[in-house]
Design a protein around this motif. Structure first.
Motif, PDB file in Angstrom:
ATOM      1  N   ILE A 100      74.868   9.786  87.086  1.00 15.06           N
ATOM      2  CA  ILE A 100      74.183  10.880  87.333  1.00 15.06           C
ATOM      3  C   ILE A 100      73.690  11.536  85.760  1.00 15.06           C
ATOM      4  O   ILE A 100      72.445  11.848  85.700  1.00 15.06           O
ATOM      5  CB  ILE A 100      75.029  12.146  87.842  1.00 15.06           C
ATOM      6  N   TYR A 101      74.343  11.321  84.944  1.00 11.49           N
ATOM      7  CA  TYR A 101      74.273  12.008  83.554  1.00 11.49           C
ATOM      8  C   TYR A 101      73.059  11.221  82.868  1.00 11.49           C
ATOM      9  O   TYR A 101      71.882  11.875  82.628  1.00 11.49           O
ATOM     10  CB  TYR A 101      75.374  11.824  82.469  1.00 11.49           C
ATOM     11  N   PHE A 232      72.862  11.917  68.007  1.00  8.02           N
ATOM     12  CA  PHE A 232      72.458  11.343  69.498  1.00  8.02           C
ATOM     13  C   PHE A 232      73.847  10.973  70.104  1.00  8.02           C
ATOM     14  O   PHE A 232      74.107  11.454  71.040  1.00  8.02           O
ATOM     15  CB  PHE A 232      71.560  10.531  69.510  1.00  8.02           C
ATOM     16  N   ILE A 233      74.477  10.244  69.388  1.00  2.71           N
ATOM     17  CA  ILE A 233      75.692   9.592  69.698  1.00  2.71           C
ATOM     18  C   ILE A 233      76.593  10.704  70.153  1.00  2.71           C
ATOM     19  O   ILE A 233      77.365  10.723  71.112  1.00  2.71           O
ATOM     20  CB  ILE A 233      76.299   8.487  68.752  1.00  2.71           C
ATOM     21  N   VAL A 234      76.921  11.548  69.229  1.00  5.35           N
ATOM     22  CA  VAL A 234      77.833  12.607  69.197  1.00  5.35           C
ATOM     23  C   VAL A 234      77.628  13.585  70.497  1.00  5.35           C
ATOM     24  O   VAL A 234      78.318  13.728  71.331  1.00  5.35           O
ATOM     25  CB  VAL A 234      78.086  13.355  67.979  1.00  5.35           C
ATOM     26  N   LEU A 240      79.036  13.768  77.802  1.00  7.63           N
ATOM     27  CA  LEU A 240      79.118  13.207  79.272  1.00  7.63           C
ATOM     28  C   LEU A 240      80.961  13.220  79.260  1.00  7.63           C
ATOM     29  O   LEU A 240      81.221  13.243  80.520  1.00  7.63           O
ATOM     30  CB  LEU A 240      78.980  11.604  78.815  1.00  7.63           C
ATOM     31  N   THR A 241      81.626  13.382  78.407  1.00  7.69           N
ATOM     32  CA  THR A 241      82.968  13.556  78.284  1.00  7.69           C
ATOM     33  C   THR A 241      83.503  14.934  79.087  1.00  7.69           C
ATOM     34  O   THR A 241      84.170  14.984  79.904  1.00  7.69           O
ATOM     35  CB  THR A 241      83.483  13.556  77.028  1.00  7.69           C
ATOM     36  N   LEU A 242      82.636  16.016  78.415  1.00  2.61           N
ATOM     37  CA  LEU A 242      82.800  17.270  79.231  1.00  2.61           C
ATOM     38  C   LEU A 242      82.451  17.067  80.620  1.00  2.61           C
ATOM     39  O   LEU A 242      83.241  17.925  81.431  1.00  2.61           O
ATOM     40  CB  LEU A 242      82.232  18.357  78.278  1.00  2.61           C
ATOM     41  N   PHE A 243      81.215  16.649  80.959  1.00  3.04           N
ATOM     42  CA  PHE A 243      80.859  16.794  82.309  1.00  3.04           C
ATOM     43  C   PHE A 243      81.865  15.949  83.350  1.00  3.04           C
ATOM     44  O   PHE A 243      81.942  16.329  84.616  1.00  3.04           O
ATOM     45  CB  PHE A 243      79.381  15.888  82.286  1.00  3.04           C
TER      46      PHE A 243
END
Length: 249
Positions: A100-101, A232-234, A240-243
Motif C-alpha cells: 500500500i505504501y 529519502f532512505i530515512v 513505513l515503520t510507523l505506518f
C-alpha cells in the motif's frame, strides 16, 4: 501490488483535481513566455527579451516552487484516501501495508513527473513559437542542468510528504510542515549569525539542499545527491515503520 498501482492511476484519471493541476502546469508555463512577450516593447532598447533569459527564469521558478507544487500533487493523490478511506479498505481486504505504501509512492511520483514533463513541453513549445530556440539547448539548460540535478532532492521531499500523510490523521501535521518549509530558510539564516555550528550544518539541512552548492560527504565532493538519498532512505524507513505499527480504524 500491480492492482493497487492500477487502482491509484484509475483514481487520478477519473477525478477532477489532477486535471486541474495539469491544466495549471500548462497555464503557468505559457505565462512565463507570453507575459514578457506582451511587454517586450519595454525592452526594445536592449534588443528584446533573449530566449535564454526566459529559459533561465522558467528553470529557476520551477526549481524554487517545486517543493510546494510537489506537496499539492501528493495531497491530491491522497485526496480519495482522506475522503473515502481507501487505505483502510485496501488493508482490510488483505493487502500488505508495504505494498500500500509503495503503490502510493509510485503513483505520487508518476503524477509529479507527468506534471513536470507537461510543464516543460508546454514551455518548450510556446517559446519556440514566440522566440525560436534550439530545443536541444532547452533540454540541456533546463532538464539536464536543473531538473535532473534537483531530482534526488525532490525525491527526499516526496518521501517526507508521504510519510507524514500515511502516519498522521487530519490536516494539521501537513499544515505545520508547510509553515516549517516556508519559515526554515529565514530561521536558519538568522541562526547562522548566532552559531558557527548551525552555519556549518546549514547546507546539509533538507530545505537548504542545493545541487549548485558544493557539499562534501565521506570525502566525496558535490555530494548533495548523497545527502538527499540519505534523507529519502530515512523518511521512507520511518514512514513505513510507523505506518505498519499504526492502528487503522
Amino acid at each position: 501490488m500491480f492492482n493497487l498501482i492500477k487502482a491509484e492511476f484509475y483514481q487520478l484519471k477519473v477525478r477532477l483535481s489532477p486535471k486541474i493541476w495539469l491544466l495549471m502546469s500548462i497555464l503557468i508555463s505559457m505565462a512565463i513566455v507570453i507575459v514578457p512577450y506582451l511587454f517586450e516593447n519595454n525592452f526594445s532598447g536592449t534588443g528584446g527579451i533573449p530566449s535564454y533569459f526566459l529559459a533561465q527564469a522558467y528553470a529557476e521558478f520551477a526549481t524554487s516552487m517545486a517543493v510546494y507544487f510537489l506537496l499539492g500533487l501528493t495531497l491530491t493523490t491522497f485526496n480519495n484516501d482522506i475522503k473515502h478511506r481507501t487505505i483502510v479498505n485496501s488493508a482490510s481486504i488483505g493487502y500488505s501495508r508495504t505494498k500500500i505504501y509503495f503503490s502510493k509512492f509510485i503513483s505520487s511520483l508518476t503524477f509529479a513527473l507527468i506534471f513536470l514533463a507537461l510543464s516543460f513541453l508546454t514551455f518548450a513549445l510556446v517559446i519556440q513559437f514566440f522566440y525560436p530556440t534550439d530545443f536541444s539547448s532547452l533540454v540541456e539548460m533546463i532538464v539536464v542542468d536543473k531538473f535532473l540535478a534537483y531530482l534526488p532532492i525532490w525525491l527526499a521531499y516526496l518521501a517526507l510528504y508521504i510519510a507524514i500523510l500515511f502516519v498522521s490523521d487530519g490536516t494539521m501535521p501537513i499544515t505545520v510542515l508547510m509553515i516549517i518549509l516556508i519559515m526554515s530558510p529565514l530561521f536558519l539564516n538568522l541562526a547562522s549569525y548566532a552559531s558557527e555550528w548551525i552555519k556549518a550544518i546549514r547546507p546539509y539541512v533538507l530545505t537548504e539542499l542545493n545541487p549548485d552548492v558544493a557539499l562534501s560527504v565521506f570525502g566525496i565532493e558535490n555530494a548533495s545527491y548523497i545527502v538527499a538519498f540519505i534523507y529519502f532512505i530515512v523518511f521512507t524507513f520511518v514512514g513505513l515503520t510507523l505506518f505498519k505499527r499504526k492502528e487503522i480504524k
